[in-house]
Design an enzyme around this catalytic site. Structure first.
Site, short mmCIF file in Angstrom:
data_model
loop_
_atom_site.label_atom_id
_atom_site.label_comp_id
_atom_site.label_asym_id
_atom_site.label_seq_id
_atom_site.Cartn_x
_atom_site.Cartn_y
_atom_site.Cartn_z
CD GLU A 271 28.85 -171.95 -69.79
OE1 GLU A 271 28.22 -172.21 -68.75
OE2 GLU A 271 28.30 -171.80 -70.89
CD1 TRP B 176 26.27 -168.22 -69.46
CD2 TRP B 176 24.43 -167.61 -68.36
NE1 TRP B 176 25.24 -168.10 -70.37
CE2 TRP B 176 24.10 -167.73 -69.73
CE3 TRP B 176 23.41 -167.23 -67.47
CZ2 TRP B 176 22.82 -167.50 -70.24
CZ3 TRP B 176 22.14 -167.00 -67.97
CH2 TRP B 176 21.85 -167.12 -69.33
CD1 TRP C 98 4.14 -176.47 -58.72
CD2 TRP C 98 5.02 -177.16 -60.66
NE1 TRP C 98 4.96 -175.47 -59.19
CE2 TRP C 98 5.51 -175.86 -60.38
CE3 TRP C 98 5.45 -177.80 -61.84
CZ2 TRP C 98 6.41 -175.19 -61.22
CZ3 TRP C 98 6.33 -177.13 -62.68
CH2 TRP C 98 6.80 -175.85 -62.37
CG ASN D 112 28.52 -178.39 -67.71
OD1 ASN D 112 28.68 -179.05 -66.68
ND2 ASN D 112 29.39 -177.50 -68.11
CD1 TRP E 282 10.05 -174.03 -60.64
CD2 TRP E 282 11.95 -173.72 -59.51
NE1 TRP E 282 9.93 -172.84 -59.95
CE2 TRP E 282 11.09 -172.62 -59.25
CE3 TRP E 282 13.20 -173.73 -58.91
CZ2 TRP E 282 11.44 -171.56 -58.41
CZ3 TRP E 282 13.56 -172.68 -58.07
CH2 TRP E 282 12.68 -171.61 -57.83
CD1 TRP F 85 18.20 -176.63 -60.41
CD2 TRP F 85 16.37 -177.52 -61.32
NE1 TRP F 85 18.36 -178.00 -60.42
CE2 TRP F 85 17.25 -178.58 -60.96
CE3 TRP F 85 15.15 -177.85 -61.91
CZ2 TRP F 85 16.95 -179.92 -61.19
CZ3 TRP F 85 14.84 -179.20 -62.13
CH2 TRP F 85 15.73 -180.21 -61.77
#
Length: 435
Positions: free
Chosen positions: A261, A264, A292, A327, A345, A368
Site C-alpha cells: 500500500e 501504491w 455521463w 478502504n 468520476w 478514482w
C-alpha cells in the site's frame, strides 16, 4: 534593519515533524542558526469550502505541538497566514538569509509555487535547496530500462523493491543537531478564527500510532469494514507527521501487503509527477468522450448516503461524520457513483478531496481513475462492482451497515435510486462507445 547574523530557514510543509526529517537535517548541518517557518497558504485555504475543515484543525494542532517542542529547545516557529511570496518578501526584509531549506512536494501547484519562491530568493542572492523526504523514491528514481516512467503498478513495485537499499529507509538522525535551531521566542501566531476557520474537535482523533497488531493481520482483515483493521496512518503520511521511512521499516518487518500500500502511494505520486494531465482529466484520453448522466439529484443522494444501497450509504455517512472511510468501501462507493449512476468520476474525486482528512491528491486521483477504468493501471471498464455481492462478502452480518445506517431495514430507509442490472448495461454501452 536586518539582523546582522546570517541565518537559514527550514520551511515546513508536508513534513510536520522534527525527527527523521531529511531537509531539516541538511538545514541543521549547514553551520548557521536555523529558523523554522510554516505558511498557512492563502492560495490553498481560499479554495476550502468548509469552515470546520478537519485538515486545517489537524495542521493547526500539529504546528502547536511543533512550537512546544521547539520552545523546549529555546527556539520557536514563525507561522504566517499569507501567500508564500508575501511571506518570503517579509522574511528577506526581516533577516539576513543565506539559504532556505525545504522538502520536495510533487503536486503541480507545489512545483509552480517552489519555482516562484526560488526565483524570488535568487534575486536576493539566497539559495533555495530542496530534498526528497515525502517518499522513499520519487521523480526519476524508478524508471523502466528505456528511461520512461512505469504506468503499470506491478512492474513498478518489483523495480521499487529491487532498487531499495537499507540506507533508503534508515532513520535520519535529525535530533543530533537540535542545538542548531535559532534561539528566539514568538508570542503569538495566527489562530483559526483569524484565518476564517473554526476548530473541528475530530482533529484530536487522528492518533499517530503505528498499531503493530493491526499491521500484522492487515492482509487478513483489511477488507472487513466492521473491524478496526486498517492502520489509519494516511493523514500522517499526507502531512508528514510520520516519516515514510518509519512506515516502510515496519512494513518490511511485519506485513508485505501493508508495504504494498505504501508502494501504491509512491506509484500514484510518480504518475502525477510525470503525467500531470491526470489532475484534470483521464490518463487514457479516449475516455474524455464518455457521455455521463451527471444527475445532480442522484449525486446529492450519493453524497448524503441515501442511495438505497446500504454498503454505499454506510461508507458515505462514515465519511461525512468522521473524515474517514474504510478502504474497501471507498472502492465500492466510488464504483457505484461512476458505474451505476454514470456520474463523472471527477465529481466524486472532488467530494472525497473535500471530506477526507487523509486526502492526498495523487492517491485520490489515482484510485478514482482506477475505479473509473480511465487511469494508467486501471481496472478494465467492464469490471463493475456489484454493491450487493460486495456487501455479502465483506459485511455479511450488516455490522458496518447497522453502525452507520441505523434505519436500514425499516420503512425510513430509502428505496434504491437506480436498478443495478439496468445501470450495468448502460455503463458498458457508454464506455464501449469510446473504445
Amino acid at each position: 534593519m536586518k539582523n546582522k547574523e546570517e541565518v537559514n530557514i527550514f520551511w515546513f510543509r508536508r513534513d510536520l515533524r522534527l525527527k527523521d526529517n531529511r531537509g531539516l537535517l541538511f538545514a541543521l548541518q549547514s553551520g548557521r542558526p536555523v529558523i523554522p517557518v510554516f505558511i498557512f497558504d492563502k492560495n490553498i485555504l481560499s479554495k476550502l469550502q468548509d469552515e470546520d475543515d478537519l485538515r486545517v484543525s489537524f495542521i493547526h494542532d500539529t504546528i502547536k505541538e511543533l512550537k512546544e517542542e521547539l520552545n523546549k529547545l529555546s527556539s520557536d516557529i514563525l507561522v504566517f497566514h499569507s501567500t508564500p511570496e508575501a511571506a518570503y518578501k517579509e522574511l528577506t526584509k526581516r533577516y539576513n538569509l543565506a539559504e532556505v531549506f525545504t522538502n520536495e512536494d510533487y503536486e503541480p501547484y507545489a512545483i509552480k509555487r517552489d519555482n516562484k519562491i526560488e526565483q524570488l530568493l535568487k534575486k536576493e542572492g539566497i539559495k533555495f535547496s530542496r530534498y526528497k523526504d515525502h517518499c522513499i523514491f520519487a521523480k526519476d528514481d524508478i524508471l523502466k530500462e528505456d528511461g520512461k516512467p512505469y504506468v503499470v503498478y506491478t512492474p513498478f513495485k518489483n523495480k521499487w523493491l529491487s532498487t531499495l537499499a537499507p540506507k533508503d529507509i534508515a532513520t535520519i538522525e535529525t535530533h543530533k543537531y537540535f542545538n542548531n535551531f535559532h534561539k528566539f521566542k514568538i508570542k503569538s501566531y495566527p489562530n483559526l478564527e483569524e484565518m476564517g476557520f473554526i476548530y473541528n474537535e475530530k482533529a484530536k482523533d487522528q492518533v499517530k500510532t503505528i498499531k503493530r497488531k493491526i499491521i500484522d493481520s492487515y492482509d487478513q482483515n483489511r477488507d472487513i469494514p466492521a473491524l478496526d483493521a486498517t492502520s489509519k496512518l494516511g493523514v500522517h503520511l499526507r502531512f508528514g507527521t510520520l516519516s515514510p521511512r518509519k512506515c516502510a521499516q515496519v512494513g518490511f518487518k511485519r506485513n508485505q501487503v501493508w508495504l504494498s500500500e505504501l508502494i501504491w502511494r509512491e506509484f500514484f505520486i510518480q504518475i502525477m509527477y510525470h503525467f500531470p494531465h491526470v489532475i484534470n482529466g483521464p490518463f487514457r484520453e479516449k475516455y474524455s468522450q464518455i457521455k455521463w448522466n451527471n444527475n445532480k439529484k442522484q449525486f446529492k443522494k450519493w453524497c448524503e448516503g441515501k442511495t438505497g444501497y446500504p454498503i454505499v450509504d454506510a461508507g458515505m455517512r462514515e465519511l461525512n461524520e468522521t473524515g474517514y472511510m474504510h478502504n474497501r468501501v471507498r472502492m465500492i462507493a466510488a464504483s457505484f457513483l461512476v458505474k451505476d449512476l454514470l456520474i463523472d468520476w471527477r465529481w466524486g474525486e472532488e467530494y472525497f478531496a473535500r471530506k477526507l482528512n487523509d486526502f492526498e491528491l495523487a492517491s485520490n486521483n489515482g484510485n478514482w481513475q482506477w475505479v473509473a477504468g480511465t487511469g494508467c493501471d486501471a481496472a478494465p471498464y467492464f469490471r463493475i462492482f456489484n454493491p450487493y455481492t460486495q456487501q455479502k462478502k465483506f459485511d455479511p452480518n450488516f455490522k458496518y451497515i447497522k453502525k452507520w445506517v441505523p434505519e436500514y431495514g425499516t420503512s425510513e430507509y430509502p428505496d434504491e435510486i437506480i436498478d443495478h442490472k439496468i445501470a450495468y448495461h448502460q455503463t458498458l454501452k457508454a464506455y464501449k462507445a469510446c473504445n
